[in-house]
Scaffold this active site. Structure first.
Site, mmCIF file in Angstrom:
data_model
loop_
_atom_site.group_PDB
_atom_site.id
_atom_site.type_symbol
_atom_site.label_atom_id
_atom_site.label_comp_id
_atom_site.label_asym_id
_atom_site.label_seq_id
_atom_site.Cartn_x
_atom_site.Cartn_y
_atom_site.Cartn_z
ATOM 1 C CE1 TYR A 141 -3.625 2.590 0.648
ATOM 2 C CE2 TYR A 141 -2.353 3.274 2.561
ATOM 3 C CZ TYR A 141 -3.383 3.485 1.674
ATOM 4 O OH TYR A 141 -4.185 4.591 1.818
ATOM 5 C CG ASP A 236 5.764 3.644 0.932
ATOM 6 O OD1 ASP A 236 6.029 4.279 1.982
ATOM 7 O OD2 ASP A 236 4.603 3.539 0.483
ATOM 8 C CE LYS A 264 0.923 4.357 8.584
ATOM 9 N NZ LYS A 264 1.012 3.855 7.218
#
Ligand SMILES: *Cc1c(COP(=O)(O)O)cnc(C)c1O
Length: 427
Positions: A141, A236, A264
């Site tokens: 994702y 990523d 995050k």
């Protein structure tokens, strides 16, 4: 129950009652939880329940909730102003930290979400190569930017299929989707289309199809293949960065990406993400170069203060070995039990992040993950919620052990899991 009435109200004003789909509990059924507050590894629900949290805002809360020092840093900054749209010292310090710690990140641009970081990384890759195609991996994702909402189609070389309405079908033509861990598939794409590929983008440790670790040499081969065809390698690391060490996972793996996305953890629980990379690529961004990118709240002082304080505490306390040891103890305990009892549940785990896969078979890509029994996972989720544990409300997500979780809590969780497994299979 308060959460039921809140969810009913929410459904009248928020599509599906939520601001991000996984929170709706579609993967597990039932009414979603509403949080009133959190402290350390615990969350307190609006119904007055206390739960041990293994979601941890999808990893952002690596120090646990409302860490005193992070709260103090945010409060102090709030009193000085929350956004100016003018440069601040904090953003320079955060960028210096990230550049110093992340190999390959000679320059950083701060943004507000992982989605934005990926969007920018892809634009840079296309801008500097003058090519349009991207290779991604099924089940990874990368946020909800148009061209990343593409999954595997019927053939490897025919481009992907859109996984959302509202995205132009032309977007899918630019995206090749390979199975994760499948070097041969990437090779096949590159053999035909290598000269058109701007970037290969990968989550080095995949965390968005459940936890799937890279097989030996997978990432190394991606590095070679990207070099061979003149594409950029984008790691990523919105989840992985600063999760397993005070650096990127790429550093642990000994691979230097051309571009890297972070999010995050580095925002300390506030909206902040970053794209970093080699200066030859990054300096193509406006205002020096011709690749445009901007943001009213980018480098937001509050988020920067939370991120800086979080990195400072991580450096001082080095919780990484402990989180990893707790993860190992957890998966060891669960897997020994489920194997002995013939229960089709296995805990995939790496350095304190984990997924309880409702399948006894190893999971090395999305197709394997999809073989898990999602109804069984849903029963496990609710059995654990009843026992006071908040797991990710979907089979295809990962759980996080934070620096605030104690050994006693994690071992209590392991015990509760084995009890719950036993109960579920008897029922
Ligand atoms: C969470 C995540 C994103 C998206 O980040 P947002 O801040 O939710 O937009 C992108 N890539 C990976 C690997 C992620 O885990």
């Amino acid at each position: 129950m308060i959460h039921e009435s809140l969810f009913q109200r929410a459904c009248k004003v928020l599509p599906g009652g939520v601001n991000s789909p996984v929170r709706a509990f579609n993967g597990v059924g039932g009414t979603p939880v509403y949080v009133d507050s959190g402290k350390g590894p615990m969350i307190h629900t609006c119904d007055g329940r206390t739960l041990l949290d293994f979601c941890c805002s999808w990893g952002a809360m690596i120090l646990g909730h409302a860490h005193d020092e992070v709260v103090a840093a945010i409060t102090a900054q709030a009193a000085k102003g929350t956004t100016f749209g003018i440069n601040t010292e904090g953003e320079v310090r955060l960028a210096e930290q990230l550049c110093a710690r992340v190999p390959g990140a000679e320059r950083i641009r701060l943004v507000n979400s992982g989605t934005e970081a990926v969007m920018t990384a892809l634009r840079i890759a296309r801008g500097v190569t003058g090519r349009r195609r991207i290779i991604k991996f099924d089940g990874c994702y990368h946020g909800h930017t148009d061209c990343m909402l593409v999954s595997a189609g019927s053939g490897l070389l025919t481009g992907g299929v859109l996984s959302s309405l509202g995205v132009s079908r032309h977007v899918a033509d630019d995206i090749f989707v390979a199975p994760y861990n499948d070097v041969a598939a990437v090779n096949e794409i590159i053999r035909t289309y290598g000269h058109e590929v701007a970037a290969i983008i990968v989550e080095p440790v995949a965390g968005n199809m459940g936890l799937v670790s890279p097989e030996p040499h997978f990432l190394e081969k991606l590095r070679h293949m990207a070099d061979r065809c003149g594409a950029l390698l984008i790691m990523d690391e919105v989840i992985d960065g600063f999760r397993f060490a005070l650096s990127s996972y790429s550093k642990l793996a000994g691979i230097k990406p051309d571009l890297i996305t972070l999010g995050k953890v580095i925002g300390g629980g506030l909206p902040l993400a970053a794209v970093g990379g080699q200066s030859v690529f990054m300096d193509q961004l406006a205002p020096i170069g011709k690749i445009y990118q901007a943001g009213t709240l980018s480098g937001n002082p509050l988020a920067v203060a939370a991120g800086l304080k979080t990195l400072e505490i991580l450096e001082r306390e080095d919780p990484y070995p402990r989180m990893a040891a707790l993860g190992d103890a957890l998966s060891e305990r669960v897997n020994t039990f489920t194997r002995e009892q013939g229960i089709p549940i296995r805990c995939a785990q790496y350095k304190g992040v984990f997924t309880l896969f409702a399948t006894p078979d190893p999971v090395r890509n999305l197709a394997d993950a999809k073989r898990s029994d999602t109804a069984l996972y849903a029963r496990l989720f609710h059995a654990m919620l009843d026992r006071g544990y908040y797991l990710p409300p979907s089979q295809f997500e990962i759980g996080f052990i934070s620096a605030a979780h104690t050994e006693e809590q994690v071992m209590g969780f392991a015990q509760a899991l084995t009890d719950a497994c036993g109960d579920i299979l008897v029922r």
